[in-house]
Write an enzyme that holds these catalytic residues in place. Structure first.
Site, PDB file in Angstrom:
ATOM      1  N   GLY A 278       7.505  16.661   7.033  1.00 36.86           N
ATOM      2  CA  GLY A 278       7.392  17.803   6.133  1.00 36.86           C
ATOM      3  C   GLY A 278       8.603  18.698   6.017  1.00 36.86           C
ATOM      4  N   GLU A 320       7.553  12.804  12.111  1.00 32.74           N
ATOM      5  CA  GLU A 320       7.496  11.791  11.053  1.00 32.74           C
ATOM      6  C   GLU A 320       8.244  12.229   9.796  1.00 32.74           C
ATOM      7  OE1 GLU A 320       3.017  10.228  12.258  1.00 32.74           O
ATOM      8  OE2 GLU A 320       3.243  11.740  10.706  1.00 32.74           O
ATOM      9  N   PRO A 321       9.548  12.423   9.891  1.00 34.03           N
ATOM     10  CA  PRO A 321      10.271  12.852   8.688  1.00 34.03           C
ATOM     11  C   PRO A 321      10.407  11.700   7.690  1.00 34.03           C
ATOM     12  CG  PRO A 321      11.817  12.384  10.455  1.00 34.03           C
ATOM     13  CD  PRO A 321      10.435  12.217  11.039  1.00 34.03           C
ATOM     14  N   GLY A 322      10.155  11.981   6.437  1.00 42.89           N
ATOM     15  CA  GLY A 322      10.395  10.988   5.393  1.00 42.89           C
ATOM     16  C   GLY A 322      11.486  11.517   4.485  1.00 42.89           C
ATOM     17  N   ARG A 323      11.094  12.556   3.737  1.00 40.09           N
ATOM     18  CA  ARG A 323      12.011  13.162   2.762  1.00 40.09           C
ATOM     19  C   ARG A 323      13.348  13.585   3.393  1.00 40.09           C
ATOM     20  NH1 ARG A 323       9.680  16.291  -1.446  1.00 40.09           N
ATOM     21  NH2 ARG A 323       7.914  16.453  -0.042  1.00 40.09           N
ATOM     22  N   TYR A 364       4.683  18.427  -9.472  1.00 43.67           N
ATOM     23  CA  TYR A 364       4.785  19.568  -8.541  1.00 43.67           C
ATOM     24  C   TYR A 364       5.646  20.700  -9.091  1.00 43.67           C
ATOM     25  CZ  TYR A 364       3.893  15.547  -5.461  1.00 43.67           C
ATOM     26  OH  TYR A 364       3.421  14.395  -4.897  1.00 43.67           O
ATOM     27  N   CYS A 391       5.918   9.101 -23.796  1.00 42.07           N
ATOM     28  CA  CYS A 391       5.193   9.724 -24.895  1.00 42.07           C
ATOM     29  C   CYS A 391       4.390  10.916 -24.422  1.00 42.07           C
ATOM     30  CB  CYS A 391       4.281   8.704 -25.538  1.00 42.07           C
ATOM     31  SG  CYS A 391       5.263   7.439 -26.292  1.00 42.07           S
ATOM     32  N   GLU A 392       5.055  11.869 -23.830  1.00 37.79           N
ATOM     33  CA  GLU A 392       4.382  13.140 -23.602  1.00 37.79           C
ATOM     34  C   GLU A 392       5.377  14.237 -23.315  1.00 37.79           C
ATOM     35  OE1 GLU A 392       1.700  11.669 -20.407  1.00 37.79           O
ATOM     36  OE2 GLU A 392       2.046  13.688 -19.614  1.00 37.79           O
ATOM     37  N   TYR A 421      10.139   9.922  -2.627  1.00 32.04           N
ATOM     38  CA  TYR A 421       9.003  10.104  -3.535  1.00 32.04           C
ATOM     39  C   TYR A 421       9.374   9.958  -5.014  1.00 32.04           C
ATOM     40  CZ  TYR A 421       7.116  11.805   0.844  1.00 32.04           C
ATOM     41  OH  TYR A 421       6.728  11.899   2.155  1.00 32.04           O
TER      42      TYR A 421
END
Ligand code: LLP
Length: 463
Positions: A278, A320-323, A364, A391-392, A421
């Site tokens: 996190g 548990e670092p990911g980012r 987000y 298309c949005e 991510y």
């Protein structure tokens, strides 16, 4: 904003729309090392390079959009986490941020463990040679098949997320003649200061077992009674993209409180605690993340202090670092398509990707920056919104940023800090073909995840 505060004179607006960046950066050609991978530089001609390779050459060889990952930076960050936490702690890279077999091998080389949260991530990890005992298996609704595969493979730990799962994992382990090492994930009731969708320690949500009302203590009681389980510790993950350490402090305090209660009730001291991942990264120059050594020092101190207070032996810590490992190591390279100035508002710059390769802005409200990377420019800054080709109208990659006013179709622009991510949450919306991931290192580039093709799409369409 007055013209004098914006001397280049916005060609579109004297009054800039709400939420715009406060001012254009002093030098649009400058690449802030906070948000760009460590080997990113510009040649004397102004072309951006990564790992010593020019982005123009990369675009030619691999096409756009493409995720370019700086292998040296990835390895350095992984190593920095490993070194910072030292021999009496474990670093589990969170594979959900981005996982491929090359990444698994880099992690293995650098001495990190791996957190997976699906059968697919587990298969990827095992197929690239990550030893099963260095894998932690997560998830709030693991299937029986996934649990069975994980136990058969010999994963180092399964993180139990519900009362049903305690029984299910125990039963499956026992039927396989095994005793599975497990942790119990608890929610400690912390409101992490981050986006609601990525905060995970308040009680009203799907993850973990609440500490409140004695539920976590009851989960421990049940786990300790089951022969198929070896309870090694307690797990807490408070959320994602967090800068403020106070949430971890409260979480550690409460987790240690539970360890103390367990000791008092059962006479055992659980040997491990996992404080999750996190930790935030810089998406724009306004963000100031902490270095791994500061984080490690803070967490070690918090846990030791709490344990001393509770007269407990300090447990082995894992994180548990990911980012924080992969996020800053990659950027997405796009080619500029149409450019649409809207008087009094902003200029819409369309690129050849969009929400299919980066959903984070839409999902987000994430902030990103962007730079012109195929050349430099001395033109005035113009306020832009970088949008995709889907298309949005919510298909926004960068909400507000400045690019030079002479930007033209065919220019290459890049969005930094897209290592986490983005590819892992990429979709085929509008039958977009998911971009490749190209690893660059010491003048060499190689595809580690290839671009999806129309044949890939048709192969799945069996009707
Ligand atoms: N451990 C657990 C149990 C997790 O659930 C997560 C992330 C991590 C570790 C890694 O967190 P990190 O260090 O990467 O922040 N898709 C969202 C993030 C979702 C995070 C889910 N769990 C985003 O793009 O911001």
């Amino acid at each position: 904003m007055s013209r004098s505060a914006h001397p280049a004179g916005p060609r579109h607006a004297d009054v800039l729309p709400e939420g715009h960046p406060s001012a254009p950066p002093a030098d649009l050609n400058h690449l802030d090392p906070k948000v760009w991978a460590s080997t990113v530089a510009r040649t004397p001609d102004g072309v951006v390079t990564v790992g010593g390779v020019e982005v123009t050459a990369l675009a030619e060889e691999f096409g756009t959009p493409a995720y370019l990952i700086d292998e040296v930076d990835f390895r350095e960050r992984a190593r920095a986490w490993r070194t910072a936490f030292g021999a009496d702690a474990d670093v589990f890279y969170a594979g959900k941020a981005f996982l491929s077999r090359a990444v698994v091998r880099w992690l293995h080389d650098e001495g990190l463990n791996l957190d997976v949260c699906s059968g697919g991530e587990l298969t990827t990890a095992l197929s690239a040679g990550m030893p099963a005992d260095r894998i932690a298996f997560h998830g709030n609704n693991k299937s029986v098949d996934e649990i069975e595969t994980a136990i058969r493979a010999g994963v180092g730990r399964i993180v139990l997320d519900s009362f049903q799962e305690i029984v299910r994992v125990a039963h499956i382990a026992q039927s396989l003649g095994k005793r599975q090492r497990v942790q119990i994930r608890i929610t400690v009731g912390v409101e992490a200061h981050t986006h609601e969708f990525i905060a995970t320690a308040h009680e009203d949500q799907k993850f973990g077992i609440p500490l409140a009302g004695g539920q976590a203590a009851e989960a421990v009681r049940r786990a300790l009674q089951l022969d198929g389980l070896e309870l090694i510790g307690i797990h807490s993950h408070i959320g994602s993209q967090i800068f403020d350490m106070s949430g971890f402090e409260v979480a550690a305090h409460r987790v240690v409180g539970l360890l103390k209660d367990i000791r008092d009730e059962h006479g055992i001291e659980l040997p491990e605690i996992d404080l999750g991942g996190g930790l935030g990264i810089a998406y724009t120059s306004a963000d100031d993340p902490r270095e791994p050594h500061e984080i490690a020092k803070a967490l070690h101190e918090i846990v030791s202090r709490e344990c001393e207070g509770a007269r407990l032996r300090t447990p082995r810590i894992s994180v548990e670092p990911g980012r924080a490992i992969v996020g800053p190591t990659a950027f997405t390279l796009y080619e500029v398509g149409t450019i649409k100035p809207l008087d009094g508002l902003r200029t819409y710059v369309s690129v050849d990707g969009g929400m299919s390769d980066n959903i984070r802005t839409a999902l987000y409200d994430a902030e990103y920056s962007v730079a012109l990377v195929s050349r430099t420019s001395e033109a005035a800054p113009m306020l832009v919104r970088v949008v995709g080709k889907h298309c949005e109208s919510g298909d926004i990659v960068v909400k507000d940023a400045f690019l030079p006013a002479d930007l033209a179709p065919g220019d290459l622009i890049a969005v930094p800090a897209t290592g986490a991510y983005c590819r892992s949450m990429a979709s085929n919306y509008n039958h977009a073909l998911r971009p490749p991931v190209v690893a660059v290192r010491e003048g060499e580039a190689r595809v580690i995840v290839r671009r999806e093709t129309e044949e890939d799409l048709l192969r799945l369409d069996v009707g």
